[in-house]
Design an enzyme around this catalytic site. Structure first.
Site, PDB file in Angstrom:
ATOM      1  N   ASP A 445       0.818  -1.209   0.000  1.00 33.73           N
ATOM      2  CA  ASP A 445       0.000   0.000   0.000  1.00 33.73           C
ATOM      3  C   ASP A 445       0.856   1.264   0.000  1.00 33.73           C
ATOM      4  O   ASP A 445       2.002   1.274   0.430  1.00 33.73           O
ATOM      5  CB  ASP A 445      -0.914   0.019   1.231  1.00 33.73           C
ATOM      6  CG  ASP A 445      -0.119   0.025   2.533  1.00 33.73           C
ATOM      7  OD1 ASP A 445       0.843  -0.764   2.637  1.00 33.73           O
ATOM      8  OD2 ASP A 445      -0.450   0.812   3.438  1.00 33.73           O
ATOM      9  N   GLU A 446       0.262   2.321  -0.492  1.00 38.26           N
ATOM     10  CA  GLU A 446       0.730   3.700  -0.344  1.00 38.26           C
ATOM     11  C   GLU A 446       2.177   3.927  -0.795  1.00 38.26           C
ATOM     12  O   GLU A 446       2.906   4.721  -0.210  1.00 38.26           O
ATOM     13  CB  GLU A 446       0.561   4.166   1.109  1.00 38.26           C
ATOM     14  CG  GLU A 446      -0.880   4.260   1.539  1.00 38.26           C
ATOM     15  CD  GLU A 446      -1.059   4.918   2.886  1.00 38.26           C
ATOM     16  OE1 GLU A 446      -1.963   5.749   3.021  1.00 38.26           O
ATOM     17  OE2 GLU A 446      -0.297   4.590   3.827  1.00 38.26           O
ATOM     18  N   VAL A 447       2.584   3.262  -1.865  1.00 41.57           N
ATOM     19  CA  VAL A 447       3.852   3.643  -2.486  1.00 41.57           C
ATOM     20  C   VAL A 447       3.632   4.977  -3.186  1.00 41.57           C
ATOM     21  O   VAL A 447       2.697   5.132  -3.974  1.00 41.57           O
ATOM     22  CB  VAL A 447       4.324   2.568  -3.481  1.00 41.57           C
ATOM     23  CG1 VAL A 447       5.545   3.057  -4.265  1.00 41.57           C
ATOM     24  CG2 VAL A 447       4.647   1.283  -2.748  1.00 41.57           C
TER      25      VAL A 447
END
Length: 636
Positions: A445-447
């Site tokens: 998530d959330e790269v």
């Protein structure tokens, strides 16, 4: 009492993020000079800001460090006040203020600073409403989650329940495990079970019935005995929990709740995956707390404990091949690469789980029919690992070439650094030996958009493989990770962003839809198996009302318990896709958990509400009945 105290207030301004005012009180008997002030706050200051009366020396995510004007001396009993305009995040609740604070004195000593809630200036923030209505029941039985089918008649309250003569040893052992669970959850209450026959008690006769569905159970009550039928050990376990709950409620409030002496309960879970996630990276929870949370999951018939073991803030799992991971990231101080963050005071907590700790926790969970799903969050959220192992970094990449949504610089493992895969292979080898379940959760998530695009190694990789952009690089990385897990007999679980840039092979992949409910629909349409965990209803760090006085985060709005209870994950999907929904999961993130009291306020009663949503079909749910029963349920 601390010699220094920091107060923060926020003045909202129309069309802007408002003004933050910070006041440091010198309560000591000596003047204060030549110092710096550091604090943590989820209300981050923007890169572009105006500071009056101080200058910002450093910021890393929620960590801020300020210097006073040159030559400032705060006399004993005096104060220093400064203001900041230009915030990255507008505060919504009183807990959006200071989480921890300290002074670094001229001689290098660090001194703790007291602090209070974030004060709201210039307007009424409203009052936090009650979380539950008074509650009302039509059938006087204390059961949560509510069973699929119930037809009972109340009668005399037995003194205790015990196994009938000639009960098999495995059933007696199961009864003893439930007795121990109850005694841990309600240590001051009389035991619901005895392993020996007791006059005035009632016998439980255990029956194995192959026609009953997996995980299901049936209870038949008479004045002489109770017959518990199931096809497997899990069904028997759930039936025993129901018996313990019935007896507990009937004893705790005899005017309202009763114990049956006639009738039947036929019950089975609505969803197979009934989970709860705990973030121990942002804040460390001792082994005893983790085990008590698992006890609470079992009491609520939840069967998955998703253990979020790594993040930017810390790496909490002992990996013998790389002791640097826990040495560097579980001990965070101002003068180290990983500054104190959520859950840490000025003497940052030292905390990680040894492999012996993990074995104890996994065995404890298994005894209660709870599977532990470990998570190491990759490739993003990896500041802790990157700080501990510099060989993971492409040294030609600018160190601040991108920032995560939380403000961490260049925090993602690089897909083009071959050591990344050697490192993760050794990590997976040790995890496989510790966690017997079928899934390893790898985050995903959330790269940050733009991650790796300034890395010369990644540019070469993109040219060689025909990749374009961050999402395609992540997909390339995760496909290798999925292969590595498959070679070790494990399946890949991840957050919904795993599907981006081409995703990974759908077969044997489980994704958790967290960003919003319709993400789950898109994942199911794309062929993925899905666990629904939308932040708007199942994230237990979200505030429960919009009132300023209510603790919690606000990025997904506010979520009162009734909303968590009422939400139906399947309702978003057409009939043809509903078999892609494996279940639902609550998530406990630690950013807004400042104390045990905050934890219990945020997590309960929403966790039991989600447990009932996971077990009980929509047509059997009743909010008023739930509210009447859940008051008797255990908290951390």
């Amino acid at each position: 009492m601390a010699d220094y105290h920091l107060e923060a207030s926020w003045n909202p301004v129309e069309g802007g993020s408002g003004r933050l005012t910070l006041t440091l009180f010198n309560l000591s008997s000596e003047p204060l000079s030549g110092f710096s002030l550091a604090y943590r706050s989820p209300t981050r200051i923007a890169d572009t800001h105006v500071c009056d009366g101080a200058s910002m020396r450093r910021q890393v995510a929620s960590f801020h460090e300020f210097l006073p004007p040159e030559g400032l001396s705060i006399p004993a009993g005096g104060r220093w006040r400064f203001t900041v305009e230009g915030l990255a995040d507008e505060p919504k609740h009183r807990t959006d203020g200071i989480k921890s604070a300290c002074l670094t004195l001229g001689d290098g000593r660090r001194v703790a600073v007291g602090f209070g809630d974030l004060m709201l200036e210039g307007r009424d923030g409203g009052m936090a409403p009650p979380l539950l209505p008074p509650g009302q029941i039509e059938e006087p039985y204390a059961l949560l989650p509510w069973p699929l089918s119930l037809g009972l008649k109340a009668g005399d309250l037995p003194s205790v329940l015990y196994p009938a003569e000639k009960t098999r040893p495995d059933a007696i052992k199961a009864l003893s495990l439930l007795l121990a669970l109850y005694q841990r959850l309600y240590p001051g209450e009389p035991a619901p079970f005895s392993l020996a026959a007791v006059k005035g008690g009632r016998a439980i006769r255990f029956v194995t019935e192959s026609s009953i569905a997996a995980f299901a159970y049936e209870l038949r009550f008479s004045a002489r005995e109770i017959v518990l039928s199931s096809a497997d050990a899990a069904g028997r376990h759930y039936g025993l929990i129901s018996l313990a709950q019935l007896l507990h409620g009937a004893r705790a409030d005899r005017d309202v709740f009763k114990f049956p002496n006639f009738g039947t309960i036929a019950d089975q879970p609505h969803h197979g995956w009934r989970g709860c996630h705990l973030d121990v990276a942002g804040q460390f929870y001792p082994v005893a707390d983790v085990m008590r949370l698992i006890d609470i999951l079992a009491w609520n018939k939840l069967n998955i404990f998703h253990w979020h073991l790594t993040d930017d803030e810390a790496w909490r799992l002992e990996i013998k091949a790389y002791p640097e991971l826990t040495e560097a990231s579980a001990k965070r101080r101002l003068d180290e690469a990983l500054v104190p963050d959520f859950g840490d005071g000025q003497d940052a907590r030292i905390g990680h789980y040894t492999q012996d700790d993990v074995r104890r926790i996994v065995a404890h969970a298994a005894s209660l029919h709870v599977e532990v799903v470990p998570e190491i969050d990759i490739p993003g959220h990896s500041t802790a690992a990157l700080s501990a192992l510099p060989d993971l970094v492409d040294r030609q990449e600018p160190p601040d070439s991108y920032r995560s949504p939380q403000g961490y610089a260049s925090n993602a493992l690089n897909p083009a650094v071959e050591f990344t895969y050697e490192f993760l292979g050794k990590v997976f080898d040790e995890m496989v030996a510790l966690f017997p379940g079928e899934y390893v959760h790898i985050g995903g998530d959330e790269v940050a958009e733009g991650a790796w695009l300034s890395s010369p190694l990644c540019k070469t990789l993109m040219e060689r493989e025909g990749l374009a952009g961050t999402a395609a690089l992540q997909s390339h990385f995760l496909k290798r990770i999925k292969t590595m897990l498959s070679e070790r007999g494990k399946k890949l679980a991840g957050w919904n962003e795993v599907s981006r840039g081409g995703g990974v092979d759908r077969d044997g992949t489980l994704l958790m839809a967290w960003e919003k409910p319709d993400v789950g629909l898109a994942l199911a349409e794309d062929g993925y198996d899905v666990v629904m965990s939308p932040g708007q209803v199942y994230y237990l760090d979200m505030a429960q009302s919009e009132a300023w006085a209510e603790p919690g985060a606000s990025w997904a709005g506010f979520t009162p318990p009734e909303r968590s209870y009422a939400y139906e994950a399947e309702a978003e999907l057409p009939e043809a896709l509903r078999d892609k929904i494996r279940g639902i999961q609550a998530c406990i993130w630690s950013g807004n958990v400042a104390s045990r009291a905050h934890f219990n306020r945020l997590v309960f009663p929403r966790l039991p509400a989600i447990a009932e949503a996971a077990w009980t079909p929509l047509t059997r749910k009743d909010w008023d009945r739930f509210a009447a029963i859940v008051r008797m349920w255990p908290v951390l």
